[in-house]
Design a protein around this motif. Structure first.
Motif, PDB file in Angstrom:
ATOM      1  N   ASN A   1      15.505 -25.970  35.838  1.00 53.30           N
ATOM      2  CA  ASN A   1      13.902 -25.634  34.968  1.00 53.30           C
ATOM      3  C   ASN A   1      12.808 -26.651  36.388  1.00 53.30           C
ATOM      4  OD1 ASN A   1      15.953 -26.612  33.383  1.00 53.30           O
ATOM      5  ND2 ASN A   1      15.035 -25.390  32.859  1.00 53.30           N
TER       6      ASN A   1
ATOM      7  N   ASN B   1       8.112 -13.514  39.225  1.00 58.25           N
ATOM      8  CA  ASN B   1       7.929 -13.280  38.235  1.00 58.25           C
ATOM      9  C   ASN B   1       8.684 -12.080  37.551  1.00 58.25           C
ATOM     10  OD1 ASN B   1       5.705 -11.562  37.889  1.00 58.25           O
ATOM     11  ND2 ASN B   1       4.268 -13.508  37.962  1.00 58.25           N
ATOM     12  N   ASP B   2       8.375 -11.806  36.254  1.00 65.07           N
ATOM     13  CA  ASP B   2       9.203 -11.232  35.562  1.00 65.07           C
ATOM     14  C   ASP B   2       8.474 -10.088  36.151  1.00 65.07           C
ATOM     15  OD1 ASP B   2      11.408 -12.596  35.015  1.00 65.07           O
ATOM     16  OD2 ASP B   2      11.077 -12.813  33.153  1.00 65.07           O
TER      17      ASP B   2
ATOM     18  N   GLY C   1       7.603 -18.540  32.830  1.00 63.70           N
ATOM     19  CA  GLY C   1       8.061 -17.767  32.220  1.00 63.70           C
ATOM     20  C   GLY C   1       9.443 -17.638  33.245  1.00 63.70           C
ATOM     21  N   ASN C   2      10.308 -17.179  33.228  1.00 65.91           N
ATOM     22  CA  ASN C   2      11.768 -17.226  34.586  1.00 65.91           C
ATOM     23  C   ASN C   2      11.130 -16.644  36.093  1.00 65.91           C
ATOM     24  OD1 ASN C   2      14.224 -17.206  34.696  1.00 65.91           O
ATOM     25  ND2 ASN C   2      13.887 -14.950  35.600  1.00 65.91           N
TER      26      ASN C   2
ATOM     27  N   THR D   1      12.184 -15.881  39.759  1.00 62.80           N
ATOM     28  CA  THR D   1      13.161 -15.503  40.245  1.00 62.80           C
ATOM     29  C   THR D   1      13.160 -15.479  42.158  1.00 62.80           C
ATOM     30  OG1 THR D   1      13.993 -13.885  38.749  1.00 62.80           O
ATOM     31  CG2 THR D   1      14.884 -13.721  40.710  1.00 62.80           C
TER      32      THR D   1
ATOM     33  N   SER E   1      17.556 -18.157  40.122  1.00 62.08           N
ATOM     34  CA  SER E   1      16.756 -18.346  38.874  1.00 62.08           C
ATOM     35  C   SER E   1      16.111 -19.762  38.410  1.00 62.08           C
ATOM     36  CB  SER E   1      16.817 -17.695  37.769  1.00 62.08           C
ATOM     37  OG  SER E   1      16.997 -16.389  38.198  1.00 62.08           O
ATOM     38  N   SER E   2      14.861 -20.120  38.478  1.00 62.88           N
ATOM     39  CA  SER E   2      14.447 -21.251  37.615  1.00 62.88           C
ATOM     40  C   SER E   2      13.440 -20.581  36.332  1.00 62.88           C
ATOM     41  CB  SER E   2      13.419 -21.731  38.649  1.00 62.88           C
ATOM     42  OG  SER E   2      13.218 -23.309  37.930  1.00 62.88           O
ATOM     43  N   GLN E   3      13.974 -21.705  35.297  1.00 58.97           N
ATOM     44  CA  GLN E   3      13.361 -21.433  34.153  1.00 58.97           C
ATOM     45  C   GLN E   3      12.050 -22.208  33.261  1.00 58.97           C
ATOM     46  OE1 GLN E   3      13.672 -18.232  31.844  1.00 58.97           O
ATOM     47  NE2 GLN E   3      15.177 -18.112  32.948  1.00 58.97           N
TER      48      GLN E   3
END
Length: 474
Positions: free
Chosen positions: A74, A105-106, A161-162, A164, A189-191
């Motif tokens: 995180n 990011n996404d 957000g997520n 990657t 990934s890191s949230q």
């Protein structure tokens, strides 16, 4: 000449070279040729969406070994973290190593920034993306079995957000050719870190940040609470039939204390959640309306009363001192809550005669909102989970809930309940969003529309009981 060419090939290929395309003139035309980069690959070879990998040049075994990225599970916006990229391969013929990595990011945009911590890595800039990769020194020439790089990643300044991480790696055999090299890609990934709840769940008697189902039985003055953390029921006889329930975390231990206010004397009685001992104190007088809330932002519920005869608020602050604030008019109903999200309850009233909410926000300024009618019930709470209380009403005749979003003052409605139901608002699943909920006296069932966990139907109480989460509904 052959010796020189072989030496050049050894430098440019065996040291994990990711190739870009160049062109050479053959006759009257240009044809693609390969160019190697001994000090690290050019941008765009990380294996991320839209990128190439080093398989454009290198080939070799498709199994064996591993390649991993270890980012933080995180991230907190703006904080810096150490990233580890690691190769492991028991094949001792692997004697040169390399990688290239980016973070997106996404929406495939660059997320955060990199910085080397030693001479083994470097930054290269691409088109809209930055990359970190090995240097010449960072190929670990002659090393076998396992190698690793560490470097810093600074998270984006805001929650995106997520995130990657994409990387391509080469476990080269250092034989002077581009064949026999093991190429591997990896992702991780890191949230974003889930923020601590800015609003503690109301009517939480066991400290698990979930509203507990509970009733007050006026006849014997009994409190019955179904604790969500254990699903066990506790009961206490505390008070009298004519007392007004006013629960809150008076002692500041993170759990609501069973509390009532006695109109005839103006005394408050508090049953401590810590050890079920009690204490009492005078604050208020007959005709007042108890309005306990956390007015000073110190996590403790402050005893307070609204005096309709003079439209004055009296607040006994747990940090010391008493605030006396004139606010309201004849016929107004008190609806204090944290409407501006600063952690402090705001003095506020609902004016049934015109369906207006008057909010005296601690961050400054009074706002007036027209929302509801005199026939509606006030069920204000943080239904959208933004840390601010939303103005809301329950319409008994239809069973509809109408919620005015604090974000933009748009509204939505939810059909949940029917005529005769008693609204029992709270955050029953602990997700930071309040849930529409009712107690139906006719069948003594609770119907709770949990925003995350779904519908809950539970039988608890008897006809004539008052749901504790209804304590401050007007």
């Amino acid at each position: 000449m052959k010796t020189g060419l072989r030496r050049l090939k050894l430098i440019c290929v065996a040291l994990f070279t990711l190739l870009g395309l160049a062109y050479v003139l053959v006759g009257d035309t240009f044809v693609p040729s390969s160019k190697a980069f001994s000090t690290g690959p050019p941008p765009g070879h990380s294996g991320a969406p839209g990128d190439l990998t080093c398989t454009a040049c290198h080939s070799g075994p498709t199994t064996g070994g591993s390649f991993t990225i270890t980012p933080p599970a995180n991230y907190t916006p703006g904080d810096t973290y150490q990233i580890v990229v690691r190769h492991v391969n028991g094949d001792t013929s692997r004697m040169r190593w390399g990688f290239q990595l980016t973070a997106l990011n996404d929406s495939q945009g660059m997320a955060g920034s990199f910085s080397p911590t030693n001479g083994l890595t470097q930054i290269v800039e691409g088109s809209g993306r930055d990359y970190i990769e090995h240097t010449l020194e960072g190929t670990f020439g002659g090393s076998t079995t396992t190698v690793a790089w560490t470097f810093n990643w600074t998270a984006p300044p805001s929650n995106v957000g997520n995130v990657t991480f994409y990387a391509a790696g080469n476990q080269a055999n250092n034989d002077g050719t581009s064949s026999g090299d093991r190429i591997i890609t990896a992702t991780a990934s890191s949230q974003p870190t889930t923020p601590a709840p800015t609003h503690k769940a109301p009517f939480d008697f066991d400290g698990d940040n979930k509203t507990d189902i509970g009733i007050f039985r006026p006849g014997p003055a009994e409190w019955w609470i179904n604790r969500s953390s254990t699903s066990q029921t506790s009961a206490a006889q505390f008070g009298a039939t004519t007392d007004i329930i006013a629960p809150g975390d008076i002692t500041g231990d993170g759990k609501y204390d069973i509390t009532f206010w006695r109109p005839s004397t103006g005394f408050w009685f508090v049953l401590r959640s810590e050890d079920f001992s009690f204490f009492s104190f005078p604050f208020g007088s007959n005709g007042d309306i108890p309005v306990p809330a956390n007015y000073d932002g110190d996590t403790k519920t402050d005893p307070a009363v609204f005096r309709p005869s003079s439209n004055t608020w009296f607040i006994l602050k747990s940090g010391g001192g008493t605030d006396i604030v004139p606010f309201g008019a004849a016929g107004d109903l008190p609806v204090p809550s944290d409407y501006d999200g600063d952690g402090k309850a705001d003095i506020a009233i609902f004016r049934p005669s015109v369906g207006q909410w008057w909010l005296n926000r601690t961050t400054g300024g009074v706002i007036v909102l027209t929302f509801g009618t005199s026939a509606d019930r006030t069920v204000h709470g943080d239904y959208t989970g933004d840390g601010k209380t939303d103005v809301a009403i329950f319409q008994p005749s239809t069973g509809f809930w109408f919620i005015l979003r604090s974000e933009d003052f748009s509204f939505y409605s939810v059909p949940f309940g029917s005529n005769g139901d008693i609204p029992a608002v709270g955050d029953y699943d602990g997700d930071g969003k309040w849930d529409t909920a009712i107690f139906r006296p006719s069948d003594t069932n609770w119907y709770i529309n949990r925003s995350t966990a779904g519908l809950l139907i539970a039988q608890f109480g008897s006809n004539g009981d008052r749901p504790i989460p209804n304590a401050f509904v007007h």
